[in-house]
Design an enzyme around this catalytic site. Structure first.
Site, PDB file in Angstrom:
ATOM      1  N   LYS A  86       0.782  -1.165   0.006  1.00  0.00           N
ATOM      2  CA  LYS A  86      -0.106  -0.110  -0.062  1.00  0.00           C
ATOM      3  C   LYS A  86       0.842   1.153   0.051  1.00  0.00           C
ATOM      4  O   LYS A  86       0.536   2.043  -0.939  1.00  0.00           O
ATOM      5  CB  LYS A  86      -1.010   0.007   1.382  1.00  0.00           C
ATOM      6  CG  LYS A  86      -1.665   1.329   1.521  1.00  0.00           C
ATOM      7  CD  LYS A  86      -2.374   1.342   2.719  1.00  0.00           C
ATOM      8  CE  LYS A  86      -1.817   1.827   3.643  1.00  0.00           C
ATOM      9  NZ  LYS A  86      -1.523   3.230   4.203  1.00  0.00           N
ATOM     10  N   ASN A  87       1.865   1.404   0.866  1.00  0.00           N
ATOM     11  CA  ASN A  87       2.575   2.661   1.035  1.00  0.00           C
ATOM     12  C   ASN A  87       3.578   2.891  -0.069  1.00  0.00           C
ATOM     13  O   ASN A  87       4.060   4.025  -0.065  1.00  0.00           O
ATOM     14  CB  ASN A  87       3.023   2.615   2.455  1.00  0.00           C
ATOM     15  CG  ASN A  87       2.038   2.902   3.463  1.00  0.00           C
ATOM     16  OD1 ASN A  87       0.944   3.155   3.260  1.00  0.00           O
ATOM     17  ND2 ASN A  87       2.397   2.468   4.886  1.00  0.00           N
ATOM     18  N   CYS A 111      -4.977   9.022   9.920  1.00  0.00           N
ATOM     19  CA  CYS A 111      -5.582   8.507  11.297  1.00  0.00           C
ATOM     20  C   CYS A 111      -4.956   9.343  12.263  1.00  0.00           C
ATOM     21  O   CYS A 111      -3.776   9.988  12.370  1.00  0.00           O
ATOM     22  CB  CYS A 111      -4.950   7.123  11.426  1.00  0.00           C
ATOM     23  SG  CYS A 111      -5.683   5.997  10.174  1.00  0.00           S
ATOM     24  N   ARG A 131      -0.079  15.273  12.982  1.00  0.00           N
ATOM     25  CA  ARG A 131       0.907  14.811  12.031  1.00  0.00           C
ATOM     26  C   ARG A 131       1.238  15.825  11.052  1.00  0.00           C
ATOM     27  O   ARG A 131       0.850  16.012  10.034  1.00  0.00           O
ATOM     28  CB  ARG A 131      -0.104  13.610  11.172  1.00  0.00           C
ATOM     29  CG  ARG A 131      -0.397  12.608  12.277  1.00  0.00           C
ATOM     30  CD  ARG A 131      -1.256  11.336  11.374  1.00  0.00           C
ATOM     31  NE  ARG A 131      -0.248  10.843  10.393  1.00  0.00           N
ATOM     32  CZ  ARG A 131      -0.683   9.588   9.636  1.00  0.00           C
ATOM     33  NH1 ARG A 131      -1.875   9.212   9.638  1.00  0.00           N
ATOM     34  NH2 ARG A 131       0.174   9.180   8.753  1.00  0.00           N
ATOM     35  N   ASP A 187       3.411   0.242  12.134  1.00  0.00           N
ATOM     36  CA  ASP A 187       2.090  -0.322  11.552  1.00  0.00           C
ATOM     37  C   ASP A 187       2.020  -1.765  12.079  1.00  0.00           C
ATOM     38  O   ASP A 187       0.968  -2.174  11.868  1.00  0.00           O
ATOM     39  CB  ASP A 187       2.148  -0.066   9.964  1.00  0.00           C
ATOM     40  CG  ASP A 187       2.200   1.172   9.845  1.00  0.00           C
ATOM     41  OD1 ASP A 187       2.015   2.272  10.418  1.00  0.00           O
ATOM     42  OD2 ASP A 187       2.556   1.794   8.467  1.00  0.00           O
ATOM     43  N   ARG A 210      -9.284   0.263   3.537  1.00  0.00           N
ATOM     44  CA  ARG A 210      -8.502   1.450   2.834  1.00  0.00           C
ATOM     45  C   ARG A 210      -7.094   0.621   2.575  1.00  0.00           C
ATOM     46  O   ARG A 210      -6.705   1.122   1.840  1.00  0.00           O
ATOM     47  CB  ARG A 210      -8.668   2.643   3.400  1.00  0.00           C
ATOM     48  CG  ARG A 210      -7.784   2.577   4.733  1.00  0.00           C
ATOM     49  CD  ARG A 210      -8.163   3.943   5.307  1.00  0.00           C
ATOM     50  NE  ARG A 210      -8.038   4.900   4.270  1.00  0.00           N
ATOM     51  CZ  ARG A 210      -8.437   6.256   4.296  1.00  0.00           C
ATOM     52  NH1 ARG A 210      -9.041   6.595   5.717  1.00  0.00           N
ATOM     53  NH2 ARG A 210      -8.345   6.703   3.383  1.00  0.00           N
TER      54      ARG A 210
HETATM   55  N1  EPU Z   1       6.861  14.131  11.152  1.00  0.00           N
HETATM   56  C1  EPU Z   1       7.158  15.417  11.383  1.00  0.00           C
HETATM   57  N2  EPU Z   1       7.083  16.043  10.301  1.00  0.00           N
HETATM   58  C2  EPU Z   1       7.076  15.693   9.301  1.00  0.00           C
HETATM   59  C3  EPU Z   1       6.784  14.618   8.820  1.00  0.00           C
HETATM   60  C4  EPU Z   1       6.748  13.557  10.006  1.00  0.00           C
HETATM   61  O1  EPU Z   1       7.215  15.762  12.644  1.00  0.00           O
HETATM   62  O2  EPU Z   1       6.819  16.617   8.263  1.00  0.00           O
HETATM   63  C5  EPU Z   1       6.901  12.999  12.340  1.00  0.00           C
HETATM   64  C6  EPU Z   1       5.402  12.572  12.375  1.00  0.00           C
HETATM   65  O3  EPU Z   1       4.647  13.374  13.391  1.00  0.00           O
HETATM   66  C7  EPU Z   1       5.979  11.131  13.253  1.00  0.00           C
HETATM   67  C8  EPU Z   1       7.429  10.691  12.285  1.00  0.00           C
HETATM   68  O4  EPU Z   1       7.734  11.963  11.934  1.00  0.00           O
HETATM   69  O5  EPU Z   1       6.048  11.347  14.371  1.00  0.00           O
HETATM   70  C9  EPU Z   1       7.154   9.712  11.249  1.00  0.00           C
HETATM   71  O6  EPU Z   1       6.131  10.053  10.339  1.00  0.00           O
HETATM   72  P1  EPU Z   1       6.308   9.628   8.934  1.00  0.00           P
HETATM   73  O7  EPU Z   1       6.188  10.799   7.993  1.00  0.00           O
HETATM   74  O8  EPU Z   1       7.482   8.860   8.793  1.00  0.00           O
HETATM   75  O9  EPU Z   1       4.875   9.095   8.487  1.00  0.00           O
HETATM   76  P2  EPU Z   1       3.973   9.306   7.444  1.00  0.00           P
HETATM   77  O10 EPU Z   1       4.904   9.437   6.093  1.00  0.00           O
HETATM   78  O11 EPU Z   1       3.032  10.328   7.338  1.00  0.00           O
HETATM   79  C10 EPU Z   1       3.820   6.667   6.629  1.00  0.00           C
HETATM   80  C11 EPU Z   1       2.834   5.829   6.626  1.00  0.00           C
HETATM   81  C12 EPU Z   1       2.121   5.363   7.841  1.00  0.00           C
HETATM   82  C13 EPU Z   1       3.383   4.815   8.598  1.00  0.00           C
HETATM   83  C14 EPU Z   1       4.644   5.983   8.822  1.00  0.00           C
HETATM   84  C15 EPU Z   1       5.542   5.485   9.755  1.00  0.00           C
HETATM   85  C16 EPU Z   1       2.035   6.433   4.259  1.00  0.00           C
HETATM   86  C17 EPU Z   1       0.621   6.902   3.352  1.00  0.00           C
HETATM   87  N3  EPU Z   1       1.747   6.221   5.642  1.00  0.00           N
HETATM   88  O12 EPU Z   1       3.350   7.824   7.277  1.00  0.00           O
HETATM   89  O13 EPU Z   1       1.428   4.225   7.622  1.00  0.00           O
HETATM   90  O14 EPU Z   1       2.854   4.762  10.174  1.00  0.00           O
HETATM   91  O15 EPU Z   1       4.925   6.384   7.447  1.00  0.00           O
HETATM   92  O16 EPU Z   1       6.181   4.161   9.211  1.00  0.00           O
HETATM   93  O17 EPU Z   1       2.797   5.984   3.809  1.00  0.00           O
HETATM   94  C18 EPU Z   1      -0.244   2.815   7.773  1.00  0.00           C
HETATM   95  O18 EPU Z   1      -0.221   2.257   6.730  1.00  0.00           O
HETATM   96  O19 EPU Z   1      -1.044   2.168   8.817  1.00  0.00           O
HETATM   97  C19 EPU Z   1       0.200   4.058   8.082  1.00  0.00           C
HETATM   98  C20 EPU Z   1      -0.361   4.841   9.266  1.00  0.00           C
END
Ligand code: EPU
Length: 432
Positions: A22-23, A117, A122, A307, A399
């Site tokens: 998915k990701n 979520c 975030r 995750d 999803r």
């Molecule tokens: N963070 C910041 N600033 C940013 C981006 C992130 O402070 O600009 C922080 C976040 O608040 C968090 C940490 O960095 O504490 C990691 O966030 P990350 O950016 O890695 O998460 P994401 O890219 O928004 C993706 C996956 C999530 C998964 C996370 C961590 C997607 C669409 N989502 O989210 O997937 O938990 O990486 O591996 O790729 C899931 O699939 O269930 C899911 C939630």
């Protein structure tokens, strides 16, 4: 409201096929906007998040041809429109990749702030930091993100991420592919889907090096050409079935996986007394005896994935003793604990740590899927509980898991899917 009725107590036996990641898929669909040709993507997971992204880019003018259930051809050559359908973008987290893709393709982007979520704040500050370093002017106003590359094209830059972020690493990589000159992303995330996105972009003519390490170098190119790419298997989907077998007992062969991506999950399962046999592209998980407690801390890859945190916490509810689970990525990813308590789980959360006292059994109860992975965890709990568990808000699960109930039913689970005929469009409110 659609719901699942799970009659617990059945062990799982048989084989299950894992779908595409998915990701990775949710980044490739927006990235296809930059491809000057037909982009054929195989092993596309059939989940509502990918449907939503395809409907967003199709509203922008992309031509999408479904070749078979898991193969699509995306042709964005006639897209000249930056005005994405905001109501849909707001519902999906991965819509943030449209910022990088539109900046790369058009030199400007207008998107909504992504949904997501609710596991605490975030932010997308690291994504914006990267775009700004590449010469974009970015403004966040009234829930919208406006970005414009000075001179119409981004310039390569050296970007140090203050936080290891999957989304920021991938978004900056997408934006940098057609920037002028070289971009270096330091303190980059290293998840398998980051390597997969880099391989996808390279197969279309990009020059991305070092993905999978903490320093990624992107040499900008003038154009991406069409091509064919097959998405890697979903590490978290595979891990979820592994945890389901650990919790419910039985023996399942999980096919179409990359064992290397599952090493930390396999290691924890072995500590918990579960047999894990690695084959070339499959893993056999077997659990006969009692589960042992363990301690887990979630971390960016190659650490234990956040995750998988709700799923392993649920399995540990049945262990013979006390386990400590610490969430190292998100501020607040324990909302589902209240749902597990309704079933008789003994879990206390203090800050980012859950203390789980194993109990002999859980009892079926009405529970909600608070988000995608929490929803999968509720299903796992229901598989093991005495009596019937009714899981609501299952759109969260759908999803991100292709045919979750069908795959479990084929392994012997007793699940009835109840569809609400009055449910309007099957579009969830928040994305992951
Ligand atoms: N963070 C910041 N600033 C940013 C981006 C992130 O402070 O600009 C922080 C976040 O608040 C968090 C940490 O960095 O504490 C990691 O966030 P990350 O950016 O890695 O998460 P994401 O890219 O928004 C993706 C996956 C999530 C998964 C996370 C961590 C997607 C669409 N989502 O989210 O997937 O938990 O990486 O591996 O790729 C899931 O699939 O269930 C899911 C939630």
């Amino acid at each position: 409201m659609d719901r699942y009725l799970i009659n617990g107590g059945k062990k799982l036996y048989g084989e299950v096929e894992i779908s595409g990641a998915k990701n990775a898929a949710v980044a490739m669909i927006p990235a296809a906007l930059m491809v000057d040709g037909v982009c054929r993507i195989e092993n596309m997971p059939q989940i509502s998040d990918t449907d939503m992204l395809m409907s967003i880019i199709s509203a922008l003018g992309a031509k999408i041809k479904v070749i078979d259930p898991t193969t699509v051809e995306i042709d964005c050559r006639s897209v000249h429109n930056c005005d994405a359908p905001y109501d849909k973008m707001r519902r999906i987290r991965a819509s943030y990749y449209l910022i990088g893709a539109m900046l790369g393709r058009f030199g400007c982007a207008k998107t909504t702030m992504p949904g997501g979520c609710n596991f605490g704040v975030r932010p997308i500050d690291q994504h914006i930091k990267g775009m700004v370093a590449m010469g974009a002017k970015v403004e966040v106003k009234n829930g919208f993100v406006y970005a414009e590359a000075r001179g119409g094209r981004l310039n390569g830059a050296r970007i140090y991420l203050d936080k290891v972020s999957v989304g920021a690493t991938m978004n900056i990589m997408i934006a940098a592919v057609m920037a002028s000159g070289r971009t270096v992303i330091e303190n980059a995330a290293r998840e398998p889907h980051i390597v997969d996105l880099a391989n996808f972009l390279n197969s279309m003519g990009a020059d991305v090096r070092g993905a999978g390490t903490d320093t990624i170098k992107v040499n900008g190119v003038e154009r991406l050409h069409g091509g064919t790419y097959s998405i890697i298997p979903d590490q978290i989907e595979a891990g979820t079935y592994m945890m389901a077998v650990a919790a419910a007992g039985g023996e399942v062969r999980i096919n179409n996986i990359i064992p290397k991506h599952l090493e930390c999950i396999s290691a924890k399962l072995v500590e918990m007394g579960v047999d894990v046999e690695e084959l070339e592209d499959a893993v056999i998980v077997r659990r006969e005896g009692p589960l042992r407690p363990t301690n887990v801390k979630t971390l960016p890859y190659p650490g234990f994935p956040t995750d998988m945190q709700p799923q392993i916490s649920t399995a540990l509810c049945f262990a013979n003793g006390t386990s400590f689970v610490t969430e190292g990525v998100w501020d607040n990813r324990y909302k589902y604990v209240n749902e597990l308590r309704k079933m008789g789980a003994n879990i206390e959360v203090s800050g980012r740590t859950a203390v789980i006292e194993g109990v002999p059994c859980l009892t079926g109860a009405p529970v909600a899927a608070c988000d995608l992975r929490a929803g999968a965890a509720m299903v796992i709990a229901g598989l093991c509980a005495n009596g019937v568990t009714e899981v609501e808000d299952v759109h969260f699960i759908e999803r991100g898991y292709e045919d979750f109930t069908g795959k479990l039913i084929r392994l012997g689970a007793d699940i009835t899917v109840v569809r609400d005929p009055d449910e309007p469009e099957k579009v969830p409110m928040f994305a992951v």
